[in-house]
Write a protein that holds these residues in place. Structure first.
Motif, PDB file in Angstrom:
ATOM      1  N   VAL A   8      62.167 -26.232  27.004  1.00 13.60           N
ATOM      2  CA  VAL A   8      62.164 -24.789  27.636  1.00 13.60           C
ATOM      3  C   VAL A   8      61.502 -24.215  26.612  1.00 13.60           C
ATOM      4  O   VAL A   8      60.822 -23.172  26.967  1.00 13.60           O
ATOM      5  N   VAL A   9      61.818 -24.309  25.180  1.00 14.26           N
ATOM      6  CA  VAL A   9      61.377 -23.410  24.081  1.00 14.26           C
ATOM      7  C   VAL A   9      60.011 -23.655  24.010  1.00 14.26           C
ATOM      8  O   VAL A   9      58.931 -22.617  23.831  1.00 14.26           O
ATOM      9  N   SER A  10      59.257 -24.761  24.264  1.00 16.27           N
ATOM     10  CA  SER A  10      58.088 -25.163  24.005  1.00 16.27           C
ATOM     11  C   SER A  10      57.056 -24.734  25.130  1.00 16.27           C
ATOM     12  O   SER A  10      55.911 -24.844  25.194  1.00 16.27           O
ATOM     13  N   SER A  11      57.831 -24.478  26.288  1.00 19.02           N
ATOM     14  CA  SER A  11      57.062 -24.218  27.694  1.00 19.02           C
ATOM     15  C   SER A  11      56.240 -22.972  27.616  1.00 19.02           C
ATOM     16  O   SER A  11      56.816 -21.927  26.777  1.00 19.02           O
ATOM     17  N   LYS A  12      55.058 -22.990  28.010  1.00 13.04           N
ATOM     18  CA  LYS A  12      54.205 -21.700  28.260  1.00 13.04           C
ATOM     19  C   LYS A  12      54.532 -21.049  29.239  1.00 13.04           C
ATOM     20  O   LYS A  12      53.787 -19.860  29.489  1.00 13.04           O
ATOM     21  N   LYS A  13      55.388 -21.208  30.217  1.00 13.41           N
ATOM     22  CA  LYS A  13      55.854 -20.401  31.277  1.00 13.41           C
ATOM     23  C   LYS A  13      56.540 -19.219  31.240  1.00 13.41           C
ATOM     24  O   LYS A  13      56.714 -18.504  31.786  1.00 13.41           O
ATOM     25  N   GLY A  14      57.093 -19.199  29.853  1.00 17.84           N
ATOM     26  CA  GLY A  14      57.977 -18.158  29.643  1.00 17.84           C
ATOM     27  C   GLY A  14      59.476 -18.127  30.153  1.00 17.84           C
ATOM     28  O   GLY A  14      60.139 -17.221  30.072  1.00 17.84           O
ATOM     29  N   GLU A  15      59.887 -19.520  30.429  1.00 24.44           N
ATOM     30  CA  GLU A  15      61.139 -19.816  30.855  1.00 24.44           C
ATOM     31  C   GLU A  15      62.226 -19.488  29.761  1.00 24.44           C
ATOM     32  O   GLU A  15      63.437 -19.139  29.871  1.00 24.44           O
ATOM     33  N   ALA A  16      61.840 -19.465  28.550  1.00 25.60           N
ATOM     34  CA  ALA A  16      62.840 -19.263  27.304  1.00 25.60           C
ATOM     35  C   ALA A  16      63.110 -17.843  27.276  1.00 25.60           C
ATOM     36  O   ALA A  16      64.183 -17.444  26.835  1.00 25.60           O
ATOM     37  N   TYR A  17      62.439 -17.093  27.758  1.00 26.56           N
ATOM     38  CA  TYR A  17      62.712 -15.420  27.532  1.00 26.56           C
ATOM     39  C   TYR A  17      64.058 -15.168  28.486  1.00 26.56           C
ATOM     40  O   TYR A  17      64.617 -14.041  28.279  1.00 26.56           O
ATOM     41  N   ILE A  18      64.187 -16.010  29.475  1.00 29.28           N
ATOM     42  CA  ILE A  18      65.286 -15.612  30.371  1.00 29.28           C
ATOM     43  C   ILE A  18      66.328 -15.873  29.795  1.00 29.28           C
ATOM     44  O   ILE A  18      67.494 -15.091  29.703  1.00 29.28           O
ATOM     45  N   TYR A  19      66.606 -16.900  28.966  1.00 26.44           N
ATOM     46  CA  TYR A  19      67.874 -17.264  28.242  1.00 26.44           C
ATOM     47  C   TYR A  19      68.085 -16.519  27.138  1.00 26.44           C
ATOM     48  O   TYR A  19      69.242 -15.980  27.049  1.00 26.44           O
ATOM     49  N   VAL A  20      67.191 -15.968  26.529  1.00 22.16           N
ATOM     50  CA  VAL A  20      67.178 -15.157  25.361  1.00 22.16           C
ATOM     51  C   VAL A  20      67.569 -13.730  25.993  1.00 22.16           C
ATOM     52  O   VAL A  20      68.541 -12.975  25.472  1.00 22.16           O
ATOM     53  N   CYS A  21      67.242 -13.260  27.159  1.00 26.67           N
ATOM     54  CA  CYS A  21      67.661 -12.136  27.974  1.00 26.67           C
ATOM     55  C   CYS A  21      69.006 -11.849  28.072  1.00 26.67           C
ATOM     56  O   CYS A  21      69.741 -10.932  28.039  1.00 26.67           O
ATOM     57  N   VAL A  22      69.436 -13.033  28.731  1.00 24.95           N
ATOM     58  CA  VAL A  22      70.953 -13.487  29.150  1.00 24.95           C
ATOM     59  C   VAL A  22      71.739 -13.230  27.896  1.00 24.95           C
ATOM     60  O   VAL A  22      72.751 -12.574  27.888  1.00 24.95           O
ATOM     61  N   LEU A  23      71.336 -13.636  26.788  1.00 24.27           N
ATOM     62  CA  LEU A  23      72.155 -13.904  25.837  1.00 24.27           C
ATOM     63  C   LEU A  23      72.085 -12.555  24.828  1.00 24.27           C
ATOM     64  O   LEU A  23      73.453 -12.111  24.903  1.00 24.27           O
ATOM     65  N   VAL A  24      71.463 -11.882  24.975  1.00 26.04           N
ATOM     66  CA  VAL A  24      71.290 -10.412  24.326  1.00 26.04           C
ATOM     67  C   VAL A  24      72.084  -9.400  25.031  1.00 26.04           C
ATOM     68  O   VAL A  24      72.890  -8.469  24.882  1.00 26.04           O
ATOM     69  N   LEU A  25      71.982  -9.703  26.751  1.00 29.67           N
ATOM     70  CA  LEU A  25      72.707  -8.760  27.710  1.00 29.67           C
ATOM     71  C   LEU A  25      74.203  -9.265  27.231  1.00 29.67           C
ATOM     72  O   LEU A  25      75.044  -8.133  27.229  1.00 29.67           O
ATOM     73  N   PHE A  26      74.726 -10.549  27.302  1.00 30.11           N
ATOM     74  CA  PHE A  26      76.194 -10.649  26.983  1.00 30.11           C
ATOM     75  C   PHE A  26      76.566 -10.103  25.772  1.00 30.11           C
ATOM     76  O   PHE A  26      77.679  -9.926  25.554  1.00 30.11           O
ATOM     77  N   ILE A  27      75.786 -10.413  24.713  1.00 28.47           N
ATOM     78  CA  ILE A  27      76.194  -9.847  23.305  1.00 28.47           C
ATOM     79  C   ILE A  27      76.275  -8.251  23.182  1.00 28.47           C
ATOM     80  O   ILE A  27      77.359  -7.740  22.704  1.00 28.47           O
ATOM     81  N   SER A  28      75.464  -7.705  23.787  1.00 26.06           N
ATOM     82  CA  SER A  28      75.610  -6.154  24.083  1.00 26.06           C
ATOM     83  C   SER A  28      76.635  -5.730  24.408  1.00 26.06           C
ATOM     84  O   SER A  28      77.614  -4.659  24.086  1.00 26.06           O
ATOM     85  N   MET A  29      76.957  -6.391  25.812  1.00 23.93           N
ATOM     86  CA  MET A  29      78.362  -6.028  26.600  1.00 23.93           C
ATOM     87  C   MET A  29      79.582  -6.288  25.871  1.00 23.93           C
ATOM     88  O   MET A  29      80.453  -5.539  25.853  1.00 23.93           O
ATOM     89  N   LEU A  30      79.691  -7.372  25.213  1.00 23.24           N
ATOM     90  CA  LEU A  30      80.746  -7.740  24.292  1.00 23.24           C
ATOM     91  C   LEU A  30      80.949  -6.899  23.079  1.00 23.24           C
ATOM     92  O   LEU A  30      82.005  -6.256  22.766  1.00 23.24           O
ATOM     93  N   VAL A  31      80.024  -6.354  22.489  1.00 21.80           N
ATOM     94  CA  VAL A  31      79.870  -5.468  21.473  1.00 21.80           C
ATOM     95  C   VAL A  31      80.382  -4.100  22.040  1.00 21.80           C
ATOM     96  O   VAL A  31      81.206  -3.339  21.377  1.00 21.80           O
ATOM     97  N   SER A  32      80.050  -3.661  23.127  1.00 20.52           N
ATOM     98  CA  SER A  32      80.341  -2.500  23.922  1.00 20.52           C
ATOM     99  C   SER A  32      81.798  -2.394  24.021  1.00 20.52           C
ATOM    100  O   SER A  32      82.616  -1.375  23.724  1.00 20.52           O
ATOM    101  N   VAL A  33      82.303  -3.471  24.666  1.00 20.14           N
ATOM    102  CA  VAL A  33      83.781  -3.650  25.076  1.00 20.14           C
ATOM    103  C   VAL A  33      84.625  -3.550  23.579  1.00 20.14           C
ATOM    104  O   VAL A  33      85.702  -3.070  23.677  1.00 20.14           O
ATOM    105  N   ILE A  34      83.994  -4.300  22.525  1.00 21.71           N
ATOM    106  CA  ILE A  34      84.748  -4.218  21.342  1.00 21.71           C
ATOM    107  C   ILE A  34      84.936  -2.977  20.454  1.00 21.71           C
ATOM    108  O   ILE A  34      86.012  -2.503  20.328  1.00 21.71           O
ATOM    109  N   ILE A  35      83.942  -2.165  20.710  1.00 30.15           N
ATOM    110  CA  ILE A  35      83.581  -0.888  20.175  1.00 30.15           C
ATOM    111  C   ILE A  35      84.554  -0.080  21.119  1.00 30.15           C
ATOM    112  O   ILE A  35      85.537   1.087  20.282  1.00 30.15           O
ATOM    113  N   MET A  36      84.751   0.023  22.116  1.00 25.84           N
ATOM    114  CA  MET A  36      85.700   0.800  22.926  1.00 25.84           C
ATOM    115  C   MET A  36      87.024   0.639  22.943  1.00 25.84           C
ATOM    116  O   MET A  36      88.010   1.418  22.598  1.00 25.84           O
TER     117      MET A  36
END
Length: 159
Positions: A8-36
């Motif tokens: 998936v990481v070496s693929s030229k189709k861009g599938e790796a970006y989906i996993y990175v986006c989901v991971l970044v979204l999850f971490i940002s939501m977790l940080v937001s809840v912790i700060i609140m």
């Protein structure tokens, strides 16, 4: 599993970006809840400390009155009117005779009318048990109210 991840990481189709986006979204939501959560707990501690200071002030004023009466020759047991001490506590906390709750001035919370108990023994004091309600807001919307039960004690010990 490792082989699939490598593909998936070496693929030229861009599938790796989906996993990175989901991971970044999850971490940002977790940080937001912790700060609140940290902000709400800080508000709870500030409110609790302020109520403790008000009860300490009430007990200190009452101790001064009792000490002054002892200097005048009165018996200190006669001067210890615990019901008067409880009434003074409500006044110090900002409650009138008929208030069920107040909006607290040091934050965005509502404080219910406390149950004040007079303490006696080798001194005198007060215990206030109450509930504080904090609105949980995120993104400009209020989702729920956080109900926090609090007990604060102030005690003057005879020496």
């Amino acid at each position: 599993m490792l082989k699939r991840t490598k593909q998936v990481v070496s693929s030229k189709k861009g599938e790796a970006y989906i996993y990175v986006c989901v991971l970044v979204l999850f971490i940002s939501m977790l940080v937001s809840v912790i700060i609140m959560y940290m902000g709400l707990m800080a508000q709870v501690q500030i409110q609790k400390r302020d109520v403790k200071n008000k009860l300490d002030s009430c007990v200190a004023e009452y101790a001064t009155e009792a000490f002054d009466s002892i200097k005048q020759g009165d018996n200190y047991e006669f001067m210890l009117d615990l019901e008067k001490l409880k009434e003074n506590a409500y006044t110090h906390l900002g409650f009138s005779a008929h208030d069920a709750s107040i909006t607290y001035d040091n934050g965005n919370c509502t404080m219910s009318r406390p149950i004040v108990t007079a303490l006696s023994g080798n001194g005198f004091g007060l215990t206030a048990t109450y509930t504080v309600s904090f609105p949980i807001s995120w993104g400009g919307k209020t989702f729920a109210d956080l109900q926090v039960p609090i007990t604060v004690t102030s005690y003057y010990k005879f020496k």
